[in-house]
Design a protein around this motif. Structure first.
Motif, short mmCIF file in Angstrom:
data_model
loop_
_atom_site.label_atom_id
_atom_site.label_comp_id
_atom_site.label_asym_id
_atom_site.label_seq_id
_atom_site.Cartn_x
_atom_site.Cartn_y
_atom_site.Cartn_z
N PHE A 17 0.79 -1.23 0.00
CA PHE A 17 0.00 0.00 0.00
C PHE A 17 0.83 1.28 0.00
CE2 PHE A 17 -2.08 -3.41 2.37
CZ PHE A 17 -3.18 -3.63 1.56
N GLY A 18 2.04 1.22 0.45
CA GLY A 18 2.88 2.41 0.49
C GLY A 18 2.92 3.05 1.86
N ASP A 19 1.73 3.29 2.43
CA ASP A 19 1.69 3.87 3.78
C ASP A 19 0.37 3.50 4.46
OD1 ASP A 19 -0.34 5.66 2.89
OD2 ASP A 19 1.16 7.12 2.27
N LEU A 20 0.25 3.90 5.71
CA LEU A 20 -0.90 3.51 6.52
C LEU A 20 -2.20 4.11 6.00
CD1 LEU A 20 -2.15 2.15 8.96
CD2 LEU A 20 -1.36 4.04 10.38
N LEU A 21 -2.18 5.36 5.59
CA LEU A 21 -3.40 6.00 5.11
C LEU A 21 -3.94 5.31 3.85
CD1 LEU A 21 -2.63 9.79 5.68
CD2 LEU A 21 -4.12 8.30 7.02
N ALA A 22 -3.02 4.87 3.01
CA ALA A 22 -3.45 4.14 1.81
C ALA A 22 -4.09 2.81 2.19
CB ALA A 22 -2.25 3.91 0.89
N LEU A 23 -3.54 2.17 3.21
CA LEU A 23 -4.13 0.92 3.71
C LEU A 23 -5.55 1.18 4.22
CD1 LEU A 23 -4.19 -1.99 4.84
CD2 LEU A 23 -2.97 -1.14 6.84
N LEU A 24 -5.72 2.25 4.99
CA LEU A 24 -7.04 2.56 5.53
C LEU A 24 -8.05 2.87 4.44
CD1 LEU A 24 -6.06 4.70 8.66
CD2 LEU A 24 -6.81 2.33 8.61
N GLU A 25 -7.58 3.43 3.35
CA GLU A 25 -8.47 3.69 2.21
C GLU A 25 -8.93 2.39 1.57
OE1 GLU A 25 -9.79 6.35 0.69
OE2 GLU A 25 -9.06 7.76 2.19
N ARG A 26 -8.07 1.41 1.58
CA ARG A 26 -8.35 0.12 0.93
C ARG A 26 -9.28 -0.76 1.77
NH1 ARG A 26 -5.50 -3.68 -2.17
NH2 ARG A 26 -6.93 -5.44 -2.51
N VAL A 27 -9.18 -0.67 3.07
CA VAL A 27 -9.90 -1.58 3.97
C VAL A 27 -11.39 -1.71 3.66
CG1 VAL A 27 -10.68 -1.85 6.37
CG2 VAL A 27 -8.26 -1.49 5.89
N PRO A 28 -12.15 -0.60 3.49
CA PRO A 28 -13.60 -0.75 3.28
C PRO A 28 -13.99 -1.58 2.07
CG PRO A 28 -13.04 1.52 3.83
CD PRO A 28 -11.75 0.82 3.57
N LYS A 67 -8.40 -6.29 9.27
CA LYS A 67 -9.32 -6.25 10.42
C LYS A 67 -8.75 -5.39 11.55
CE LYS A 67 -11.16 -10.89 9.54
NZ LYS A 67 -11.25 -12.27 10.09
N PHE A 68 -7.47 -5.60 11.84
CA PHE A 68 -6.87 -4.83 12.94
C PHE A 68 -6.86 -3.34 12.62
CE2 PHE A 68 -3.23 -2.60 14.75
CZ PHE A 68 -3.50 -2.75 16.10
N TYR A 69 -6.43 -2.99 11.41
CA TYR A 69 -6.33 -1.57 11.09
C TYR A 69 -7.69 -0.93 10.87
CZ TYR A 69 -1.33 -1.46 11.33
OH TYR A 69 -0.05 -1.49 11.82
N ALA A 70 -8.69 -1.74 10.57
CA ALA A 70 -10.06 -1.22 10.56
C ALA A 70 -10.44 -0.78 11.97
CB ALA A 70 -11.03 -2.29 10.05
N LEU A 71 -10.11 -1.62 12.94
CA LEU A 71 -10.39 -1.28 14.34
C LEU A 71 -9.59 -0.05 14.78
CD1 LEU A 71 -10.31 -4.86 15.92
CD2 LEU A 71 -12.34 -3.46 15.51
N LEU A 72 -8.35 0.02 14.34
CA LEU A 72 -7.50 1.15 14.70
C LEU A 72 -8.07 2.45 14.13
CD1 LEU A 72 -4.71 1.49 16.20
CD2 LEU A 72 -3.71 1.72 13.93
N GLY A 73 -8.51 2.41 12.89
CA GLY A 73 -9.11 3.59 12.27
C GLY A 73 -10.37 4.03 13.00
N ALA A 74 -11.22 3.06 13.36
CA ALA A 74 -12.45 3.39 14.09
C ALA A 74 -12.13 3.95 15.47
CB ALA A 74 -13.33 2.15 14.20
N ALA A 75 -11.13 3.37 16.12
CA ALA A 75 -10.75 3.84 17.47
C ALA A 75 -10.20 5.26 17.43
CB ALA A 75 -9.72 2.89 18.07
N SER A 76 -9.57 5.63 16.32
CA SER A 76 -8.96 6.96 16.23
C SER A 76 -9.99 8.08 16.18
CB SER A 76 -8.05 7.05 15.00
OG SER A 76 -8.82 7.09 13.80
N ILE A 77 -11.23 7.75 15.87
CA ILE A 77 -12.29 8.76 15.85
C ILE A 77 -12.55 9.27 17.26
CG2 ILE A 77 -14.74 9.16 15.33
CD1 ILE A 77 -14.43 7.04 13.10
N SER A 78 -12.35 8.39 18.23
CA SER A 78 -12.51 8.75 19.64
C SER A 78 -11.36 8.13 20.42
CB SER A 78 -13.85 8.22 20.16
OG SER A 78 -14.04 8.52 21.51
N PRO A 79 -10.15 8.70 20.29
CA PRO A 79 -8.94 8.02 20.77
C PRO A 79 -8.86 7.78 22.27
CG PRO A 79 -8.44 10.28 20.12
CD PRO A 79 -9.83 9.99 19.67
#
Length: 400
Positions: A17-28, A67-79
């Motif tokens: 993916f190159g970086d974490l944000l690109a991974l988070l874009e791909r997850v959904p 799955k893990f980074y999906a959870l991490l992204g969701a958790a970051s909304i309310s860290p």
């Protein structure tokens, strides 16, 4: 995947993916909202994760990472809300069990390497591992074996006890398996908290997928913590001035000319209003009337603090610039007025507190970092972190 922050995970993210944000874009597009929930929901029924989560096929490691980074992204909304806490606890326990099953820490984020043969003097090993004690069972002997070494500089970031308890040689600390695993757990918690803080700055850019996932996590978290005592939820509550970040405390003291408008109108107004009314905004472009029903909190708890801080400035801000009170209301989202009503909320943007980088650039005199500032990108995140830590402290006192 043994460690979602480990060497293998970092390599996968970089190569695919190159970086974490690109991974988070791909997850959904790769998994459903329901799939990551399984990594957390088991906590409602058991102290230990089910075996099917502990034993993951290597062919599924990318999906597991999603799955893990999906959870991490969701958790970051309310860290510093319950959602992030339940995700951290569940995933820490899960990956810890996976590491135990593998009996291997080499591929994790912990910078350890196995101890080589004859690396430790024979006499030292006899003492450290109690090799001459014939009363030890095979299990006890295994627990006493020195398995890994870690550079002292890395140990100091994670070690909370006296170094007298550690065998040190040639710049390395030597560890037994259980000690090394506990250090990995500390490293995981730190990395998790740092990651959600970093992603918090991008939460408005995250796809709707993560907001839906956060809502489901909120339900699980509330059920999980219901029987374990209340923790900080990141909801509206009276201001805790003792937990304010250093920059806000400096602004409250009053500042000299040239910095007054930024410190009072921009920083203090936004910070105090969000911290008191909506510390965890549910959406982008939230309005004050979305959070409270009348202006009483602003007029009685927020505005007096802002005016007092302005009066401490040299020269006093509101004596020197009486019109600045209109700017205060403007930054609160009521438009340029000095006598707003709740219906005016939304006539302008309710300004979010500026990030730490902007504060350093515009008012460097305010920036006096303390130990809690590490990894923090926004003063509101600092406040939420302090409230969260206070909640954990009280929870610990209650359980005792």
């Amino acid at each position: 995947m043994l460690d979602p922050f480990g060497k293998r995970a970092e390599s996968l993210i970089r190569e695919e993916f190159g970086d974490l944000l690109a991974l988070l874009e791909r997850v959904p597009s790769a998994i459903s909202v329901e799939e990551p929930i399984s990594l957390v929901s088991w906590m409602l029924e058991s102290e230990n994760p089910p075996q099917e989560l502990v034993e993951v096929d290597n062919l599924e490691e990318l999906r597991d990472l999603f799955k893990f980074y999906a959870l991490l992204g969701a958790a970051s909304i309310s860290p510093y809300g319950l959602e992030a806490e339940v995700v951290k606890r569940a995933t820490l326990r899960l990956y810890s069990e996976r590491i135990k099953a593998s009996k291997n820490l080499s591929e994790t984020m912990l910078p350890v390497v196995p101890v080589g043969e004859n690396e430790i003097p024979h006499n030292d090993l006899n003492i450290l591992e109690r090799r001459m004690d014939r009363n030890l069972s095979p299990e006890e002997k295994e627990k006493l074996k020195i398995k890994y070494k870690i550079p002292i500089k890395d140990l100091l970031n994670l070690w909370g006890s006296s170094l007298k308890e550690v065998y040190i040689r040639n710049g390395y600390a030597y560890l037994r398996w259980e000690t090394a695993l506990k250090m990995w757990e500390k490293a995981f918690e730190k990395r998790f908290e740092r990651a959600v803080n970093i992603l918090y700055e991008y939460r408005d850019e995250l796809p709707e997928f993560y907001h839906r996932l956060r809502e489901k996590l909120e339900e699980i978290a509330e059920e999980y913590f219901k029987e374990r005592g209340e923790m900080f939820k990141g909801t509206a509550s009276p201001l805790r001035f003792d937990l304010f970040p250093p920059c806000v405390k400096e602004a409250l003291k009053g500042v000299p000319a040239g910095m007054r408008n930024y410190a009072i109108t921009v920083l203090l107004t936004s910070f105090l209003s969000y911290a008191r009314i909506c510390p965890n905004p549910p959406k982008k472009d939230v309005r004050i009337k979305d959070c409270i029903n009348d202006l009483k909190i602003i007029e009685e708890e927020i505005l007096p603090v802002i005016i007092e801080a302005g009066n401490r400035c040299k020269p006093p801000l509101f004596e020197d610039q009486p019109h600045e009170i209109k700017n205060i209301w403007y930054h609160l989202g009521f438009g340029l007025t000095d006598s707003p009503t709740m219906e005016d909320s939304g006539n302008s943007t309710w300004y979010f507190p500026p990030n730490c980088d902007k504060i350093r650039a515009n008012a460097p005199q305010l920036c006096k970092p303390d130990k809690y500032c590490r990894g923090i990108k926004n003063p509101l995140s600092y406040y939420l972190k302090r409230l969260y830590l206070e909640g954990k402290k009280k929870e610990g006192e209650t359980s005792e």
